[in-house]
Write a protein that holds these residues in place. Sequence first.
Motif, mmCIF file in Angstrom:
data_model
loop_
_atom_site.group_PDB
_atom_site.id
_atom_site.type_symbol
_atom_site.label_atom_id
_atom_site.label_comp_id
_atom_site.label_asym_id
_atom_site.label_seq_id
_atom_site.Cartn_x
_atom_site.Cartn_y
_atom_site.Cartn_z
ATOM 1 N N MET A 1 0.829 -1.201 0.000
ATOM 2 C CA MET A 1 0.000 0.000 0.000
ATOM 3 C C MET A 1 0.870 1.260 0.000
ATOM 4 O O MET A 1 0.551 2.247 -0.670
ATOM 5 C CB MET A 1 -0.928 -0.030 1.218
ATOM 6 N N ILE A 2 1.964 1.198 0.745
ATOM 7 C CA ILE A 2 2.896 2.333 0.777
ATOM 8 C C ILE A 2 3.519 2.540 -0.596
ATOM 9 O O ILE A 2 3.669 3.677 -1.066
ATOM 10 C CB ILE A 2 3.976 2.102 1.848
ATOM 11 N N VAL A 3 3.875 1.436 -1.241
ATOM 12 C CA VAL A 3 4.438 1.507 -2.592
ATOM 13 C C VAL A 3 3.463 2.184 -3.544
ATOM 14 O O VAL A 3 3.840 3.042 -4.353
ATOM 15 C CB VAL A 3 4.801 0.094 -3.090
ATOM 16 N N MET A 4 2.180 1.813 -3.468
ATOM 17 C CA MET A 4 1.175 2.416 -4.342
ATOM 18 C C MET A 4 1.057 3.915 -4.083
ATOM 19 O O MET A 4 0.913 4.710 -5.018
ATOM 20 C CB MET A 4 -0.181 1.733 -4.130
ATOM 21 N N TRP A 5 1.102 4.309 -2.826
ATOM 22 C CA TRP A 5 1.040 5.739 -2.461
ATOM 23 C C TRP A 5 2.207 6.482 -3.107
ATOM 24 O O TRP A 5 2.018 7.553 -3.701
ATOM 25 C CB TRP A 5 1.095 5.870 -0.940
ATOM 26 N N MET B 1 4.618 10.085 -7.072
ATOM 27 C CA MET B 1 5.632 10.310 -8.095
ATOM 28 C C MET B 1 5.014 10.717 -9.425
ATOM 29 O O MET B 1 5.640 11.422 -10.227
ATOM 30 C CB MET B 1 6.476 9.057 -8.274
ATOM 31 N N SER B 2 3.777 10.275 -9.660
ATOM 32 C CA SER B 2 3.108 10.620 -10.919
ATOM 33 C C SER B 2 2.892 12.128 -11.041
ATOM 34 O O SER B 2 2.650 12.639 -12.140
ATOM 35 C CB SER B 2 1.774 9.886 -11.034
ATOM 36 N N LEU B 3 2.980 12.849 -9.909
ATOM 37 C CA LEU B 3 2.870 14.311 -9.952
ATOM 38 C C LEU B 3 3.957 14.916 -10.834
ATOM 39 O O LEU B 3 3.766 15.977 -11.430
ATOM 40 C CB LEU B 3 2.964 14.889 -8.537
ATOM 41 N N GLU B 4 5.111 14.238 -10.904
ATOM 42 C CA GLU B 4 6.212 14.740 -11.721
ATOM 43 C C GLU B 4 5.821 14.833 -13.192
ATOM 44 O O GLU B 4 6.375 15.630 -13.949
ATOM 45 C CB GLU B 4 7.424 13.821 -11.577
#
Length: 223
Positions: free
Chosen positions: A181-185, A190-193
Amino acid sequence: PVLQFHGKWPFRRILGMQEPFSVLFSVLNFLAHWQGISRIRESIPAWHSLRPYYLAFGYYGLACWTFSAIFHSRDFPLTEKMDYFGAGANVMYGMYLAVIRILRLDQNSPRNKPSLRRFWSGVCILLYTAHVCYLSFWSWDYTYNMIANVTVGVIQNLLWTGFSVVRYRKRSKLWTAWPGMIVMWIILAMSLELLDFPPWRGLIDAHSLWHLGTVVPTIWWYR
């Protein structure tokens, strides 16, 4: 329209800092690791074989976000190298720790001989050294640096996700799924980049929000 100059947005400076909110959010990540190190020292006994690996994870995090705050304060060739090499070391250690924890290479059992741990340590050190040498002496290549970090990050994310799935199927406890779940967060943050919009009011851009997005999962991770 607001235009980038050499790939960088123009920001309003605060107290001389070129990207003030990236600095602020880097400091928040630093504090998250600082608190996490204290949590490890309090909750994990000194004899536990994983304790030094978790503490090292915290120290790499402190170094990474210190260099990030310095770089976003003032962008010079030296501070840029500090930021990139610190981030690279942090990402590489994350993959190193994933293999150590998932395969329990910290334990000196017949199945996990110290030689296997030394081999994995040597591989990671060699890869990171080659990475730094390439950027320092061959080509300061932004595209390569991004690909290298993303590749290592994806590998460790897949490892933690698989680890979470296997553990959850065995125990059916929600906390066993936390690493996945942390990885998905982190992936979503990171997709904000990819958005890369001009700074709002000359202060907050997608990169600074990516730094903000890693604070909560870092605190969560130490649990």
